[in-house]
Write a protein that holds these residues in place. Structure first.
Motif, PDB file in Angstrom:
ATOM      1  N   GLY A  81      -8.914  -4.634   4.833  1.00 25.13           N
ATOM      2  CA  GLY A  81      -8.628  -3.372   4.142  1.00 25.13           C
ATOM      3  C   GLY A  81      -9.835  -2.468   3.990  1.00 25.13           C
ATOM      4  O   GLY A  81      -9.693  -1.281   3.672  1.00 25.13           O
ATOM      5  N   SER A 103      -2.375  -8.070   5.124  1.00 29.83           N
ATOM      6  CA  SER A 103      -1.336  -7.102   4.769  1.00 29.83           C
ATOM      7  C   SER A 103      -1.051  -6.106   5.890  1.00 29.83           C
ATOM      8  O   SER A 103      -1.970  -5.496   6.456  1.00 29.83           O
ATOM      9  CB  SER A 103      -1.730  -6.346   3.498  1.00 29.83           C
ATOM     10  N   ILE A 151      -0.137  -3.207   5.769  1.00 29.88           N
ATOM     11  CA  ILE A 151      -0.549  -1.822   5.489  1.00 29.88           C
ATOM     12  C   ILE A 151      -1.839  -1.449   6.226  1.00 29.88           C
ATOM     13  O   ILE A 151      -2.051  -0.297   6.581  1.00 29.88           O
ATOM     14  CB  ILE A 151      -0.709  -1.614   3.949  1.00 29.88           C
ATOM     15  N   ILE A 183      -4.376   6.338   0.295  1.00 24.80           N
ATOM     16  CA  ILE A 183      -4.523   4.874   0.217  1.00 24.80           C
ATOM     17  C   ILE A 183      -4.835   4.484  -1.229  1.00 24.80           C
ATOM     18  O   ILE A 183      -4.250   3.561  -1.796  1.00 24.80           O
ATOM     19  CB  ILE A 183      -5.608   4.373   1.195  1.00 24.80           C
ATOM     20  N   VAL A 225      -1.563   2.730  -1.941  1.00 31.18           N
ATOM     21  CA  VAL A 225      -1.817   1.335  -1.540  1.00 31.18           C
ATOM     22  C   VAL A 225      -2.428   0.562  -2.710  1.00 31.18           C
ATOM     23  O   VAL A 225      -1.964  -0.531  -3.058  1.00 31.18           O
ATOM     24  CB  VAL A 225      -2.701   1.274  -0.271  1.00 31.18           C
ATOM     25  N   TRP A 233       2.248   7.491   4.720  1.00 26.94           N
ATOM     26  CA  TRP A 233       1.908   6.274   3.953  1.00 26.94           C
ATOM     27  C   TRP A 233       3.014   5.793   3.019  1.00 26.94           C
ATOM     28  O   TRP A 233       2.966   4.665   2.533  1.00 26.94           O
ATOM     29  CB  TRP A 233       0.602   6.493   3.151  1.00 26.94           C
ATOM     30  N   ALA A 272       3.660   1.781   2.385  1.00 30.60           N
ATOM     31  CA  ALA A 272       3.321   1.273   1.037  1.00 30.60           C
ATOM     32  C   ALA A 272       4.507   0.535   0.431  1.00 30.60           C
ATOM     33  O   ALA A 272       4.350  -0.498  -0.236  1.00 30.60           O
ATOM     34  CB  ALA A 272       2.876   2.429   0.132  1.00 30.60           C
ATOM     35  N   MET A 313       4.689  -2.926   2.073  1.00 31.66           N
ATOM     36  CA  MET A 313       3.610  -3.911   1.868  1.00 31.66           C
ATOM     37  C   MET A 313       3.936  -4.889   0.741  1.00 31.66           C
ATOM     38  O   MET A 313       3.323  -5.943   0.632  1.00 31.66           O
ATOM     39  CB  MET A 313       2.252  -3.227   1.637  1.00 31.66           C
TER      40      MET A 313
END
Ligand code: FAQ
Length: 324
Positions: A61, A121, A123, A137, A141, A203, A207, A210
């Motif tokens: 990440g 993940s 994502i 993010i 996220v 996103w 999201a 995830m």
């Protein structure tokens, strides 16, 4: 007559129903299970799987946002982003240590990541196209991660639970800086508004995904709930995420890319169908940046070989001196 398998009962060969009853009674009393305590082999296996995948997610990440450190639009935004990316490295460290308390080795865990055996993940297989992605993010996220991790902070395994408490407090800062950035752009110039909306369009669904498959398609949830690791289901956590974020995104003047989104009579925001085919394709590495992400991790691992060699040489010398 067929007998239930260890995977169905959670009772492995050599374990007794009494041991399980005692273990489950501890969990029911709200006691934390600590590293040296007796635990079912399946409890240990599930925790190593989940914690190591969580650690890999934190480390992988760092890549989508890390790409933007040299391109941050101001010194303030650059310092915030550097601090955030460093935090994610620290989270990876806490989590690898938590998995090590269960007997997993760092080498095995890294090998599982680099060989593609272990997941991270979904994502982080999505690309970051503009600077607004950094804000999105943080807002979405980290926002989704906090909902999941606040739940895990109450989990039955002590070392994981305590790591989560610290990680959540840092993630809260990440979430706030992302929200502050996107709200500023949503109220900024037409170009900034368009950039924020475009980031949300790309996103939002990743999201949502995830947080894991729907409960009916989540094979691990049963045993994780039974042993107090998951205190809420994937869909419950997703609902909390939507209920918090939809009103805030709408208030910022953004449009959520879900034509079926609506509020039900209880006040819950209900979403349209999730494209699970995309989710599984991303996890299998057939879609998105899986190859690039693992390539970057492999290169970092190779570049760090001399540090590991130096540490080993130092340890060997200290041992030799002590033996003398
Ligand atoms: N991606 O039976 P379930 C962050 C897999 S940290 C990939 O429902 P489970 C911070 C799952 O592993 C984000 N794979 O699984 C940050 C399983 O396969 P397996 C990471 C996924 O474990 C922010 C299979 O599908 N957080 O973002 C995903 O009960 C910004 C069946 O699923 C954690 O790891 C997915 N999204 O529930 C960093 C938290 N979802 O392993 C940098 C800890 C599911 O049997 C920048 N983990 N799968 O082969 C968890 O809470 C759980 O593992 C879930 C999945 C909820 C993720």
């Amino acid at each position: 007559m067929t007998h239930p398998t260890p995977a169905q009962t959670g009772i492995a060969p050599g374990e007794t129903a009494e041991q399980h009853a005692h273990f489950e009674a501890r969990i029911a009393r709200g006691e934390k299970i600590e590293a040296g305590d007796w635990m079912p082999a399946e409890y240990r296996r599930q925790l190593i799987r989940m914690i190591s995948q969580h650690a890999h997610s934190e480390v992988v990440g760092m890549l989508p946002e890390g790409e933007w450190i040299t391109r941050a639009p101001s010194l303030k935004r650059k310092t915030i982003l550097m601090a955030k990316v460093q935090d994610e490295a620290g989270h990876g460290q806490y989590l690898y240590h938590a998995a090590e308390t269960l007997g997993a080795t760092r080498e095995d865990m890294l090998q599982a990541l680099l060989s593609g055996k272990a997941k991270y993940s979904s994502i982080f297989n999505y690309p970051t196209h503009t600077w607004a992605d950094v804000g999105m993010i943080g807002w979405l996220v980290d926002g989704a991660a906090i909902k999941n991790q606040t739940m895990l902070a109450g989990c039955s395994y002590g070392p994981y639970s305590r790591a989560m408490v610290r990680i959540c407090s840092e993630e809260t800062f990440h979430h706030k800086q992302g929200k502050e950035m996107i709200v500023a752009y949503a109220q900024g110039t037409p170009e900034q508004r368009a950039m924020a909306q475009d980031a949300l369009n790309r996103w939002w669904w990743p999201a949502m995904m995830m947080l894991g498959p729907h409960d009916a398609d989540s094979p691990n949830s049963g045993v994780l709930s039974k042993w107090g690791i998951k205190l809420k289901s994937n869909d419950e956590v997703r609902q909390e995420f939507i209920n918090e974020h939809v009103p805030e995104l709408l208030e910022a003047g953004l449009t959520i890319p879900d034509p079926d989104l609506h509020q039900d009579e209880q006040g819950n925001w209900r979403h349209g169908p999730i494209h699970w085919d995309e989710f599984w394709a991303v996890i299998r590495g057939e879609q998105g940046l899986n190859r690039e992400r693992l390539g970057a991790r492999q290169a970092a691992h190779d570049d760090g070989a001399w540090v590991r060699d130096a540490l080993q040489a130092y340890t060997d010398r200290q041992r030799a001196v002590a033996a003398d």
